[in-house]
Design an enzyme around this catalytic site. Structure first.
Site, PDB file in Angstrom:
ATOM      1  N   ASP A 323       0.860  -1.174   0.000  1.00  0.00           N
ATOM      2  CA  ASP A 323       0.000   0.000   0.000  1.00  0.00           C
ATOM      3  C   ASP A 323       0.902   1.232   0.000  1.00  0.00           C
ATOM      4  OD1 ASP A 323      -2.179   1.602   0.053  1.00  0.00           O
ATOM      5  OD2 ASP A 323      -2.842   1.051   2.069  1.00  0.00           O
ATOM      6  N   ASP A 563      -1.702  -2.086   6.651  1.00  0.00           N
ATOM      7  CA  ASP A 563      -1.840  -1.667   8.048  1.00  0.00           C
ATOM      8  C   ASP A 563      -3.262  -1.237   8.371  1.00  0.00           C
ATOM      9  OD1 ASP A 563      -1.981   0.642   6.619  1.00  0.00           O
ATOM     10  OD2 ASP A 563      -0.533   1.768   7.828  1.00  0.00           O
ATOM     11  N   ASP A 567      -7.218  -3.671   4.314  1.00  0.00           N
ATOM     12  CA  ASP A 567      -6.224  -4.627   3.817  1.00  0.00           C
ATOM     13  C   ASP A 567      -6.486  -6.051   4.313  1.00  0.00           C
ATOM     14  OD1 ASP A 567      -4.720  -2.606   2.536  1.00  0.00           O
ATOM     15  OD2 ASP A 567      -3.752  -2.102   4.430  1.00  0.00           O
TER      16      ASP A 567
END
Length: 816
Positions: A323, A563, A567
C-alpha cells in the site's frame, strides 16, 4: 493438536458451568462501571479471557520431542543391542539424546521469546470506568464494561452500541464484505472490525460466551494445517522412511540369521546398522532448530512471526504487494494547502471563507483516521456552525459528509464525489496529482445523504492537497527487491496518478505504469493489468483481495503488506501477510508477520533470514539424505545378493557424526543470501543422489571383491567405513562451495576428529587393522571413488536440467 483442542474445549465448558451468576449493570456510557463493579465481575469469572488454544506448554514440548516414532525405534534397537551384548554399538544413543535435548531447549527458548513479543502486540481497548478513559488489554475487560471502538479496532467481545455510530465489516465472520452501519441499540459481533466512525458500546457477552469464541478453536486448527513446502517435504520424507524401515529390517535380519547362517548377535548388529543409516534422525530436528533460531533473531529486530512457515514463504516471494500509506510513506498525513474552485470564486460572496467552511466540516467529524486528523490540525478556524447529522468516511463510497440546516457538504475522492462531472475538472485536478499530492474535493451536495453512493450533483468548492512523507529508507528497500527479482505491485485507494508519482519518488521500478482500478471490469482485464501495470489506484477492498488471488493463479508467490482494515481480506488470501503494528489491530492479528516498529526497511532482513534458513536446511538435508539413500540401496543390495549388511552401528555413527551431523549444524546457521529456486525435496534429492549412488557402488563392489578374494568381514567393514568417510567429505566439500574460512575450518576439523576417533577410539567404533589384500582393494576403490562421484554428479545435474526444461515446457503449454 486435536487432543489439546478437545481438552481445552472441555476446560472451557467447565469454566462456563462454574461461573457464579452475577448482577448485570447498564451504566451510563460517559461513566462506565465503578471499580467495585469491575472487581465483582472478575470474582465471578465474567472476564474477557480469550479461548484461543494456548501455546504449547514446556511439558507438552518435552513430551512431543521425547515420545516420537523414531525415538521409539531407537529404544527398541538399543534394547536389542543390549540383549546381544553389543554395547559399543550403542554410540548412536548419545547423539539421539543430544538431538532431543537441543530440540527441547531451542523450542522452549523460541516459545519464551515469542510469548514476550506477543505480549507487546496484544490487543487492547479503551474502556470507560469511574468516568475516566483508560487503555487496557482486551483480556482485562469484564461484562458490562463501556468500551470505545473507533476505526481500525477489532470488536473484542459481543457488545451493544450505547452511543455514537460506526460502520463495521463482519467479513471475517460472515464472508460478506459489505459495511454495516451500527447505531444506538445495535449489536456488535466479536471478531468484526470497525471501518469508520466511533461509538461507546456496552459489553454483552465476554470470553467463552462471545460469538468469536465458538469459531476460534476451529480457525486455529485450520491455521496449524497450513505448512510450508519445506516442512511438508520433510514430513513426507520422514513418513515414507518410517514405513519402510521395519519391513527392510525384518528382511535383513531373517536373511542374515536364517540364510547366511550368521549368529544372532551379528544378525542383530548388521540389521541395526542398516536401520540407523536409513533414519534421518537429525534432519527434522535441524529444521526445527533453524526455524526457532530465525524466529528469535527476527524478534530481536522487532519482527513478530505469528507462524514459522512465513519465514520460508517470504524467502520464496516473487511478487510483493504494498500500500502507499504506511509502507512507501509514513503513516502520517499533512495538509499542504487548499485551493478554491472556479465555482467558489464565482459565488464567493455567498459562502464563508473556504478554510473556515472546511474547519466547520472537520470540527464536526471524529478524528478516526489520519486524513481527518490532518484536517483537524490544519483547519482550526471555523464559523461555529452546528451539524444536523454526519456520515464517517467509508472506503466503499470514498466520501464523508456533514449535513447542516442549509444543506449537506461532502469531502472525498474527486472521481467518487464529482462522478460524471469529473471530466470537467480533470485537467485542474491533475496538475496537483502530478506533483504527488493526494487531492480531496470539498463541495456542496444537492441531495440528501443516505450513506450510500452519491446520486445528485455536487458543486465543488475547494481542492484540499495532502501528502504523506516518503519513508527515509524506502528507495533503498525497493532497490533491494528489484535486485532480487521481486516485482512490486503498489495497490492503493488513492488517485493512480498521485500514487504513481509517490512510487517513482520511492524508486519503485515501473512505477510510471499505472491504471485506475475502477476501469477494470472483468476478470480478464484484471489478469492482463496485473501483468502490465505496477501501480493500481482507486482500488476497493474487494479488488485488493481479487488482485492477490489473480497473482497467485498466475503462479506467483505473493506477499501482501498492509496496516488498515481495508487490507484485511487481501492479507488473509496472500501466501504471506505483513502488517505494520502502528496500523489497525485487526490487520496485526490477521497477518503472519508483524513489523512491531512499523519499519518497512526491515523487510530485506526478514527475506534474507528466510533465504538463510531454507538454503542452509536444504544444503544440510542433502548430507543427511546421502546416508539415507546409501543405507536403503545397500540394504536392498544385501537382500538381493544374499550378503550380510557390511557395517556396524558404531561405524555408521562415526561417519554420521563427522561427515553429516557436526558440519550440517554449522552450515545451517551460516549466512546465505542465494535466491531459492525449485522445490525443496527435488533440490535435496538431486544434490544427495550422486553421493548416495557412489557410496553404494564403491561399498557394494568392495564387498563382492572382498568375498571373491576371501577378505575377512571385519576388514571389509573397516575399509567400507573409511571409503564412506572419503565419499562423505567429497560430498561435504562440494556442498560447501564456495569455500570460506569458516567452512574450511569445519571441513578440516571434522576430518581431524574422524582420524583421531578411528585411531585412538578404534575399539569403540569397531575400527580394526586391515590385511594386505584389504588395503590393496581399499586403495583401488578409494582412487575410483572420485571419478565415479564426479561423473555421477555430472549425469544427475544434466538429468535435473532436462527435467526442469520439460516441466517448464509443460507449464508454458498449460498457461498458454
Amino acid at each position: 493438536m486435536r487432543r489439546r483442542k478437545r481438552q481445552y474445549a472441555r476446560e472451557t465448558e467447565e469454566i462456563q458451568r462454574e461461573r457464579i451468576p452475577t448482577t448485570r449493570y447498564d451504566p451510563d456510557y460517559r461513566e462506565g462501571l465503578t471499580e467495585n463493579q469491575v472487581q465483582e465481575h472478575r470474582l465471578h469469572g465474567w472476564t474477557n479471557v480469550a479461548v484461543d488454544p494456548p501455546a504449547k506448554t514446556t511439558k507438552e514440548i518435552i513430551h512431543e520431542n521425547v515420545f516420537t516414532y523414531f525415538n521409539l525405534i531407537f529404544i527398541v534397537l538399543g534394547i536389542l543391542l543390549c540383549l546381544v551384548g553389543s554395547f559399543r554399538n550403542l554410540t548412536f544413543l548419545p547423539v539421539v539424546i543430544l538431538n532431543t535435548l537441543i530440540g527441547i531447549v531451542q523450542e522452549v527458548r523460541a516459545k519464551n521469546v515469542l510469548e514476550k513479543m506477543s505480549m507487546l502486540n496484544a490487543p487492547h481497548a479503551r474502556v470507560v470506568r469511574d468516568g475516566k478513559i483508560s487503555q487496557v488489554n482486551s483480556e482485562d475487560l469484564v461484562i458490562d464494561d463501556i468500551v470505545i471502538f473507533s476505526a481500525g479496532n477489532q470488536i473484542c467481545a459481543d457488545a451493544v452500541v450505547a452511543a455514537g455510530e460506526v460502520q463495521v465489516n463482519e467479513s471475517l465472520l460472515t464472508g460478506e464484505s459489505d459495511e454495516i452501519t451500527k447505531r444506538k441499540g445495535d449489536h456488535l459481533m466479536s471478531g468484526s472490525f470497525v471501518v469508520s466512525g466511533q461509538c461507546h458500546a456496552r459489553l454483552d457477552k465476554v470470553g467463552a460466551d462471545s460469538y468469536i469464541s465458538r469459531l476460534t478453536i476451529e480457525a486455529k486448527a485450520m491455521d496449524d494445517q497450513e505448512q510450508s513446502e519445506m516442512i511438508r517435504s520433510l514430513n513426507k520424507l520422514v513418513k515414507w522412511v518410517g514405513i519402510i524401515i521395519i519391513p527392510i529390517g525384518l528382511v535383513l535380519f531373517s536373511q542374515s540369521f536364517f540364510f547366511n547362517d550368521e549368529g544372532f548377535r551379528q544378525s542383530v548388529t548388521s540389521m541395526v546398522a542398516a536401520v540407523i543409516g536409513m533414519i534421518p534422525e537429525g534432519l527434522y530436528l535441524l529444521a526445527s532448530v533453524a526455524l526457532a533460531v530465525s524466529a528469535m533473531r527476527l524478534a530481536g529486530q522487532k519482527v513478530l512471526l505469528h507462524d514459522m512457515k512465513s519465514i520460508e514463504t517470504l524467502a520464496r516471494v516473487n511478487v510483493l504487494c504494498v500500500d502507499k500509506t504506511g509502507t512507501i510513506t509514513e503513516n502520517t498525513m499533512t495538509v499542504n494547502k487548499a485551493e478554491p474552485t472556479l465555482d467558489y470564486r464565482e459565488k464567493e460572496e455567498e459562502y464563508p471563507p473556504l478554510e473556515k467552511m472546511i474547519g466547520d466540516f472537520a470540527a464536526a467529524m471524529s478524528e478516526d483516521n489520519i486524513t481527518m486528523a490532518a484536517l483537524k490540525e490544519h483547519f482550526r478556524e471555523n464559523t461555529g456552525k452546528k451539524p444536523v447529522s454526519k456520515t464517517s468516511f467509508s472506503s466503499a463510497v470514498k466520501y464523508s459528509s456533514v449535513t447542516y440546516k442549509d444543506g449537506a457538504y461532502v469531502l472525498g475522492a474527486p472521481e467518487m464525489v464529482l462522478r460524471d462531472d469529473y471530466v470537467l475538472y480533470e485537467a485542474e485536478i491533475e496538475q496537483y496529482t502530478k506533483k504527488g499530492y493526494r487531492v480531496l474535493v470539498f463541495g456542496k451536495y444537492e441531495g440528501e445523504i443516505d450513506g450510500k453512493a452519491l446520486k445528485e450533483k455536487v458543486i465543488p468548492l475547494g481542492y484540499i492537497m495532502l501528502s504523506n512523507p516518503i519513508r527515509e529508507n524506502a528507495p533503498e528497500t525497493f532497490q533491494y527487491f528489484a535486485q532480487q527479482g521481486v516485482d512490486i505491485k503498489v495497490i492503493s485507494g488513492d488517485n493512480p496518478m498521485t500514487v504513481s508519482e509517490v512510487a517513482q519518488q520511492a524508486g519503485i521500478k515501473g512505477a510510471e505504469n499505472y491504471v485506475d482500478a475502477a476501469s477494470l471490469k472483468t476478470d480478464h482485464e484484471v489478469a492482463e493489468a496485473m501483468q502490465k501495470y505496477t501501480v493500481f489506484g482507486r482500488v476497493t477492498p474487494n479488488q485488493k483481495r481479487q488482485f492477490v488471488q489473480v497473482l497467485k493463479e498466475q503462479g506467483n508467490t505473493v506477499a501482501m503488506t498492509g496496516d488498515g482494515v481495508n487490507d484485511i481480506l487481501a492479507l488473509k488470501d496472500a501466501d504471506c501477510s505483513i502488517a505494520m503494528a502502528s496500523g489497525s489491530e485487526a490487520a496485526s492479528q490477521a497477518a503472519q508477520v508483524v513489523l512491531l516498529e512499523s519499519d518497512f526497511s526491515k523487510m530485506p532482513s526478514v527475506v534474507l533470514e528466510g533465504r538463510r534458513v531454507v538454503n542452509n536446511i536444504q544444503r544440510s538435508a542433502s548430507l543427511f539424505l546421502v546416508k539415507n539413500i546409501f543405507s536403503l540401496l545397500l540394504s536392498l543390495f544385501s537382500a538381493v545378493f544374499m550378503i550380510t549388511y557390511p557395517l556396524e552401528p558404531s561405524q555408521v555413527s562415526l561417519i554420521s557424526m563427522f561427515t553429516i551431523g557436526v558440519p550440517a549444524f554449522f552450515l545451517a546457521l551460516e549466512p546465505n543470501k542465494s535466491r531459492i529456486e525449485g522445490h525443496f525435496l527435488s533440490n535435496v534429492f538431486l544434490k544427495a543422489l550422486p553421493g548416495g549412488l557412489t557410496d553404494v557402488l564403491i561399498v557394494g563392489a568392495l564387498v563382492i571383491f572382498g568375498q571373491t578374494f576371501e577378505v575377512g568381514s571385519r576388514d571389509i567393514s573397516t575399509a567400507a567405513t573409511i571409503l564412506l568417510a572419503i565419499v562423505g567429505f567429497m560430498v561435504l566439500y562440494k556442498i560447501s562451495q564456495p569455500m570460506n574460512p569458516m567452512r574450511m575450518i569445519v571441513l578440516i576439523g571434522c576430518g581431524i576428529a574422524l582420524i583421531f576417533s578411528s585411531i585412538y577410539l578404534d575399539d569403540l567404533f569397531a575400527m580394526s587393522g586391515m590385511s594386505t589384500k584389504c588395503i590393496m582393494l581399499f586403495i583401488v576403490f578409494s582412487i575410483a571413488a572420485e571419478p565415479v562421484f564426479r561423473y555421477l554428479s555430472f549425469v544427475v545435474e544434466e538429468l535435473g536440467k532436462l527435467g526442469k526444461k520439460l516441466i517448464g515446457k509443460k507449464s508454458s503449454e498449460k498457461n498458454g
